[in-house]
Design an enzyme around this catalytic site. Structure first.
Site, PDB file in Angstrom:
ATOM      1  N   TYR A 136       0.959  -1.031  -0.283  1.00 24.75           N
ATOM      2  CA  TYR A 136       0.118  -0.321   0.116  1.00 24.75           C
ATOM      3  C   TYR A 136       0.811   1.334   0.143  1.00 24.75           C
ATOM      4  O   TYR A 136       0.124   2.240  -0.374  1.00 24.75           O
ATOM      5  CB  TYR A 136      -0.942  -0.118   1.457  1.00 24.75           C
ATOM      6  CG  TYR A 136      -1.634  -0.907   1.392  1.00 24.75           C
ATOM      7  CD1 TYR A 136      -1.937  -2.121   1.148  1.00 24.75           C
ATOM      8  CD2 TYR A 136      -2.769  -0.017   1.518  1.00 24.75           C
ATOM      9  CE1 TYR A 136      -3.543  -2.703   1.092  1.00 24.75           C
ATOM     10  CE2 TYR A 136      -5.223  -0.926   1.686  1.00 24.75           C
ATOM     11  CZ  TYR A 136      -4.479  -2.066   0.925  1.00 24.75           C
ATOM     12  OH  TYR A 136      -6.004  -3.195   0.727  1.00 24.75           O
ATOM     13  N   LYS A 191       3.847 -14.898   3.096  1.00 23.87           N
ATOM     14  CA  LYS A 191       3.864 -15.944   2.113  1.00 23.87           C
ATOM     15  C   LYS A 191       5.083 -16.594   1.419  1.00 23.87           C
ATOM     16  O   LYS A 191       5.882 -15.177   0.991  1.00 23.87           O
ATOM     17  CB  LYS A 191       2.978 -15.002   0.278  1.00 23.87           C
ATOM     18  CG  LYS A 191       2.946 -16.015  -1.250  1.00 23.87           C
ATOM     19  CD  LYS A 191       1.584 -16.410  -1.429  1.00 23.87           C
ATOM     20  CE  LYS A 191       2.352 -17.461  -2.411  1.00 23.87           C
ATOM     21  NZ  LYS A 191       1.482 -19.037  -2.640  1.00 23.87           N
ATOM     22  N   ASP A 223      -2.673 -18.216   0.972  1.00 22.99           N
ATOM     23  CA  ASP A 223      -3.748 -19.036   0.117  1.00 22.99           C
ATOM     24  C   ASP A 223      -4.076 -20.258   0.649  1.00 22.99           C
ATOM     25  O   ASP A 223      -5.730 -20.368   0.645  1.00 22.99           O
ATOM     26  CB  ASP A 223      -2.956 -19.427  -1.331  1.00 22.99           C
ATOM     27  CG  ASP A 223      -1.450 -19.987  -1.129  1.00 22.99           C
ATOM     28  OD1 ASP A 223      -0.897 -20.333  -0.327  1.00 22.99           O
ATOM     29  OD2 ASP A 223      -0.881 -20.840  -2.048  1.00 22.99           O
ATOM     30  N   ASP A 247      -6.783  -6.928   3.900  1.00 21.83           N
ATOM     31  CA  ASP A 247      -7.505  -6.722   3.680  1.00 21.83           C
ATOM     32  C   ASP A 247      -9.052  -7.773   3.456  1.00 21.83           C
ATOM     33  O   ASP A 247     -10.284  -7.632   2.942  1.00 21.83           O
ATOM     34  CB  ASP A 247      -7.786  -5.256   2.428  1.00 21.83           C
ATOM     35  CG  ASP A 247      -8.266  -4.868   1.483  1.00 21.83           C
ATOM     36  OD1 ASP A 247      -9.472  -4.494   2.583  1.00 21.83           O
ATOM     37  OD2 ASP A 247      -7.767  -4.722   0.778  1.00 21.83           O
ATOM     38  N   ASP A 251     -12.750  -9.094   4.642  1.00 22.43           N
ATOM     39  CA  ASP A 251     -14.040  -9.539   3.124  1.00 22.43           C
ATOM     40  C   ASP A 251     -14.737 -10.669   3.820  1.00 22.43           C
ATOM     41  O   ASP A 251     -15.448 -10.289   3.668  1.00 22.43           O
ATOM     42  CB  ASP A 251     -13.964  -8.729   2.328  1.00 22.43           C
ATOM     43  CG  ASP A 251     -13.363  -6.865   1.755  1.00 22.43           C
ATOM     44  OD1 ASP A 251     -13.549  -6.390   2.475  1.00 22.43           O
ATOM     45  OD2 ASP A 251     -14.342  -7.015   0.683  1.00 22.43           O
TER      46      ASP A 251
HETATM   47  C1  IPM Z   1     -10.556  -0.967   4.065  1.00 25.90           C
HETATM   48  C2  IPM Z   1     -10.515  -0.191   2.298  1.00 25.90           C
HETATM   49  C3  IPM Z   1      -9.455   0.306   1.907  1.00 25.90           C
HETATM   50  C4  IPM Z   1      -8.142  -0.976   2.036  1.00 25.90           C
HETATM   51  C5  IPM Z   1      -8.817   1.282   0.728  1.00 25.90           C
HETATM   52  C6  IPM Z   1     -10.765   2.074   0.159  1.00 25.90           C
HETATM   53  C7  IPM Z   1      -8.024   2.175   0.855  1.00 25.90           C
HETATM   54  O1  IPM Z   1     -10.847  -1.374   1.824  1.00 25.90           O
HETATM   55  O2  IPM Z   1     -10.826  -0.623   4.555  1.00 25.90           O
HETATM   56  O3  IPM Z   1     -10.360  -2.609   3.905  1.00 25.90           O
HETATM   57  O4  IPM Z   1      -8.052  -1.262   1.346  1.00 25.90           O
HETATM   58  O5  IPM Z   1      -7.430  -0.584   3.464  1.00 25.90           O
HETATM   59 MN    MN Z   2     -11.209  -3.906   1.998  1.00 31.79          MN
END
Ligand code: IPM
Ligand code: MN
Ligand code: NAD
Length: 352
Positions: A136, A191, A223, A247, A251
């Site tokens: 990042y 990884k 993975d 990240d 999700d």
């Molecule tokens: C999160 C988001 C952010 C990230 C983006 C919007 C920069 O996906 O907070 O999870 O990748 O950290």
């Molecule tokens: Mn995110």
């Protein structure tokens, strides 16, 4: 105690409004709010996604409650002007390196998970995601190759001290969560079979482990971790990982417990100052329709009370009210229900 309120874009203002109602209902003495512009909303109003005035409010505040940023209208802007730079800038400027993303199954939501109920029921894990390093924040850009093609690059990089400080947070988190005397379990996800960054990560996590002999440390490639998270998520207690892997895995974990609209997060510096936000984004597809699930943001407000404002009893009250609202059937479309954002807020207030 000053709370910086940063609603942002899309569903951000809708979910923040419900969290604010819940906080107001608790009538906590001495809590004051200052609202700031962030993201596409800030760009459209003043030409920058993270205006100096907003950064100033965030610095002065005891805690920050953040909605979401991201606006399709801004996708063509130069990267440094895009809405997402607001959240990245806040994390970097305030050194919010430790991102805690808890995923716990509310029993009432067993049928909302895409996993079989008996698999989903066991989920109670914490992802500790490093938040101010990795690919990042490495050097990035676009260039031309020798044969004239366009080439994009983003350097993945971690220093020893960056890994060590997040490892300490993760080990301490495992200890704090431990039940029945042990020090808890920590799984470090990397990884290392391919990446030098990950080899350093693994070496430093192992070195740090010497200070936490009571914590059971394991390592897993990312993975495999993605696969194990849907095969048998109950095996995980605390997961520590880098910015990008964290990240993605968070999700994925959110859907295992029913919806991305359920996952809260805390992003902390080394003094407990924090930014609190749902893990989801601005959801342009449902923005402005009173359809977003506000529970992730309401639960983020609870984390704020717990981690930055030292009000654990009030945090417990919010979490209990969310559980009660869910038990009473408070569900938006993301959880297979039909309640609006405001109706879900109503249900939590009634439960409070
Ligand atoms: C999160 C988001 C952010 C990230 C983006 C919007 C920069 O996906 O907070 O999870 O990748 O950290
Ligand atoms: Mn995110
Ligand atoms: P997203 O999380 O915004 O949405 C993904 C999907 O989940 C969409 O279908 C959306 O409707 C749904 N969803 C998300 N939150 C929900 C909620 N509370 N209730 C019900 N449904 C919900 O991710 P995306 O679509 O990839 O990104 C949209 C924008 O948000 C992009 O600009 C992205 O960069 C940004 N983003 C910002 C943050 C942040 O501010 N921290 C986090 C992630 C994405």
């Amino acid at each position: 105690m000053l709370i910086a309120l940063l609603p942002g874009d899309g569903i951000g203002p809708e979910v923040i409004a419900q969290a604010r109602r819940v906080l107001d209902a608790l009538a906590i003495d001495g809590l004051v709010y200052e609202e700031g512009l962030v993201g596409g909303a800030a760009y459209k109003a003043v030409g920058h996604p993270l205006p100096a005035e907003t950064l100033d409010i965030a610095r002065r505040a005891d805690a920050i409650l953040f909605g979401a940023v991201g606006d399709p209208d801004c996708d063509a802007l130069e990267r440094h002007l895009r809405p997402e730079q607001a959240i990245l800038g806040l994390r970097k400027e305030l050194t919010l390196f430790a991102n805690l993303r808890p995923a716990k199954m509310f029993p009432e939501l067993a049928d909302a998970s895409t996993l079989r109920p008996e698999v989903a029921a066991a989920i109670d894990l914490m992802i500790v995601r490093e938040l101010t390093g990795d690919v990042y924040f490495g050097e990035k850009g676009m260039r031309k190759t020798a044969d004239g093609q366009r080439e994009g690059y983003d350097v993945m990089c971690y220093s020893e001290s960056e890994v060590r400080r997040i490892a300490h947070v993760a080990f301490r988190t495992a200890q704090a969560r431990a039940k029945n005397g042990g020090g808890g379990k920590l799984c470090s996800v990397d990884k290392a079979n391919v990446l030098e960054t990950s080899q350093l990560w693994r070496d430093v996590v192992i070195e740090t482990a010497a200070e936490y002999p009571d914590v059971t440390l394991t390592h897993m490639y990312v993975d495999n971790a993605a696969m194990q998270l849907v095969r048998n998520p109950g095996q995980f207690d605390v997961i520590v990982t880098g910015n990008l892997f964290g990240d993605i895995l968070s999700d994925q974990a959110s859907m295992c417990v029913g919806s991305i609209g359920m996952l809260a997060s805390a992003s902390l510096d080394s003094n407990g100052k924090g930014l609190y936000e749902p893990i989801h984004g601005s959801a342009p597809d449902i923005a402005g329709q009173n359809k977003a699930n506000p529970l992730a943001t309401i639960l983020s407000a609870a984390m704020m009370l717990r981690y930055s404002l030292n009000l654990p009893a009030q945090a417990d009250r919010i979490e209990a009210a969310v559980a009660k609202a869910l038990a009473g059937g408070a569900r938006g479309a993301d959880l297979g229900g039909s309640m609006s954002t405001v109706q879900i807020g109503d249900a939590v207030l009634a439960a409070l």
